[in-house]
Each structure stands twice: as C-alpha cells, then as structure tokens.
Design an enzyme around this catalytic site. Structure first.
Site, PDB file in Angstrom:
ATOM      1  N   HIS A 184       9.803  -1.718  -0.987  1.00  0.00           N
ATOM      2  CA  HIS A 184       8.789  -0.658  -0.978  1.00  0.00           C
ATOM      3  C   HIS A 184       9.050   0.375   0.122  1.00  0.00           C
ATOM      4  CE1 HIS A 184       4.997   0.851  -2.421  1.00  0.00           C
ATOM      5  NE2 HIS A 184       4.408   0.777  -1.236  1.00  0.00           N
ATOM      6  N   ASP A 195      10.985  -3.614  -5.285  1.00  0.00           N
ATOM      7  CA  ASP A 195       9.637  -3.370  -4.763  1.00  0.00           C
ATOM      8  C   ASP A 195       8.685  -4.488  -5.206  1.00  0.00           C
ATOM      9  OD1 ASP A 195       7.143  -2.325  -4.011  1.00  0.00           O
ATOM     10  OD2 ASP A 195       7.760  -0.272  -4.435  1.00  0.00           O
ATOM     11  N   SER A 213       3.854   5.744  -1.894  1.00  0.00           N
ATOM     12  CA  SER A 213       2.899   4.714  -2.285  1.00  0.00           C
ATOM     13  C   SER A 213       1.523   5.329  -2.573  1.00  0.00           C
ATOM     14  CB  SER A 213       2.824   3.641  -1.202  1.00  0.00           C
ATOM     15  OG  SER A 213       2.157   2.495  -1.670  1.00  0.00           O
TER      16      SER A 213
END
Length: 260
Positions: A241, A213, A98
């Site tokens: 995610h 996600d 991320s």
C-alpha cells in the site's frame, strides 16, 4: 514553507508549500491516518526538478485543526477547494493516496475538477473503502487502543522490508491525528461509495497500485481504470500500500513523465 489556510470559520488546515515560485504545481492529499509528511520522498526530489509541491493535512490530521465534525468526503473535498481558492491554484496536478485518492475523486465530481489538469490516484480507497468487518476492527482499536491500531496499519502497509526506526516514524505520523477524526474517517470509508463520481472525471488520470496491497485490493484499481475515461493503470509489482516509498524512484519518474 508552511502556513495555515482557513477553510471555514474556526478551522484552519496546515499547508506545506515547497518551491512556490514554480509554475508546475502538484497538490498531494495524504492517506488515512497520516499527514503530508508521508510524501517526504517526493518532496525531497520533485522541487529540485522544478515542481511546486503542496501537501495538505486534512482537518483532524497532521498539523491541521481537529474539529469534532466535518469528515465526510463532501466536506473534505470542500476543504481542498477552499485551499485551491485561497492559493489561486490553476492547471495543477492532483495526487491522492488511499483515502486521499477518494477525496480527490470526490473533488473532481463535486467541484467539476476545478483547476485540475491531471489526476493521479495512488492505491486509491475507491470506489469503496473498508469492509464492514475491517471497519469494525479498526474502529474498536481506534477508540480503545489507537497505538495498537496504528501498529497493525504499519505492519500491513508495506510489502518490502522496513527498518524499526522507519516503522516507528510511520507509526508516529498516524498518532499525530486526533482519535475522533481517526475514527470518523473509518466510518466514512465504511459507508461512502464513489461509483457515481467516476464517470464525472474528464482529465488524464494515472492510476498506480501496489500488486501486493493488503489494504485496498489491486482489483479495485482495475475497476477505476474501467470507469474513469482517459485513465491508465500502472501496476507496481514490488509494493504493497506504500508504493510512494517502496518504489519511490519508479513512482517519481512516472509522475514526472505523466505531468510533463
């Protein structure tokens, strides 16, 4: 083992270093607003297979110092370089999840991929991060009701079912951060873009992304794949995610195969 590395005067980062005698090194950069502990289910497995696993808590997060400033991608990438220099790392695999993926990308461009032999991007917040609308909502919550914000983050993070104890553990990881650093990264994710960084990556790159996600759309993984030379994209069909946990066995095997 765990220890601290000074990255600039008055700022020390916490580093978790597992199996340091191994010559196969993987450096992990966590996502916002978590810590190296998010990779528990990699650290449980990979060191026993001969890998040295290094988890770095960014400034402001986890066990690291929490200065009031220094939350641009440039400074965070410089922090990684400082750790690399102090530990004299070379020929290592850099893994970023991320926002950690965004920091890894900036490290590759700003420091010319110093010491990195392979790059792994997990649900990377790149080439863009948060929309203005998402950033505004998170910023308001971070400054007024951070536990509520972290609850929302947790609820949107995973595609697969998570237990209440796991949810609480995950929420607490986010609350280890300082409020000001949590807010500062939201602004960075809103304002900084990484388009010009991508063509400067010249090492083999594995891009993995959860199809479901809700935080960083899967379409962005396609864009990374198109813009980064020598990259391959592997979709994770049963993940949101958090594929590093949701499909941890698949991810761990894929990571080992990619590194060799």
């Amino acid at each position: 083992m765990g220890y601290y590395v000074t990255v600039e005067p008055g700022v020390k980062l916490y580093v978790e270093d597992i199996n340091p005698e191994s010559s196969k090194t993987i450096v992990f950069l966590h996502g916002w607003p978590l810590s190296h502990k998010q990779f528990e289910y990699q650290f449980n497995v990979l060191p026993n297979m001969g890998y040295r696993c290094i988890g770095i808590d960014w400034r402001g997060f986890g066990k690291s110092d929490k200065p009031i400033s220094g939350y641009s991608f440039d400074r965070l990438a410089d922090d990684v370089r400082a750790v690399v220099d102090v530990l004299q790392l070379d020929d290592f695999t850099l893994v970023g999840h991320s926002t950690g993926g965004a920091i890894a990308i900036r490290y590759m461009s700003r420091h010319h991929g110093y010491g990195v032999s392979n790059l792994v991007l997990i649900d990377a917040a790149a080439p863009i991060g948060f929309s203005a609308e998402t950033a505004a909502r998170f910023l308001d919550q971070a400054l007024n009701d951070r536990p509520k914000m972290m609850r929302e983050v947790t609820e949107n993070f995973f595609f697969q079912y998570i237990t209440e104890p796991f949810s609480e553990w995950f929420l607490q990881l986010g609350l280890e951060a300082a409020g000001w650093s949590t807010a500062a990264i939201i602004i960075t994710l809103r304002d900084e873009k990484l388009y010009s960084d991508l063509p400067q990556i010249h090492v083999p790159t594995l891009i993995v992304h959860g199809v479901h996600d809700k935080v960083i759309p899967f379409e962005q993984a396609h864009e990374l794949n198109q813009q980064i030379k020598h990259s391959q994209l592997v979709p994770f069909h049963y993940s949101g995610h958090g594929l590093f946990w949701e499909e941890r066995d698949k991810f761990n095997k894929l990571l080992r195969k990619f590194i060799g």
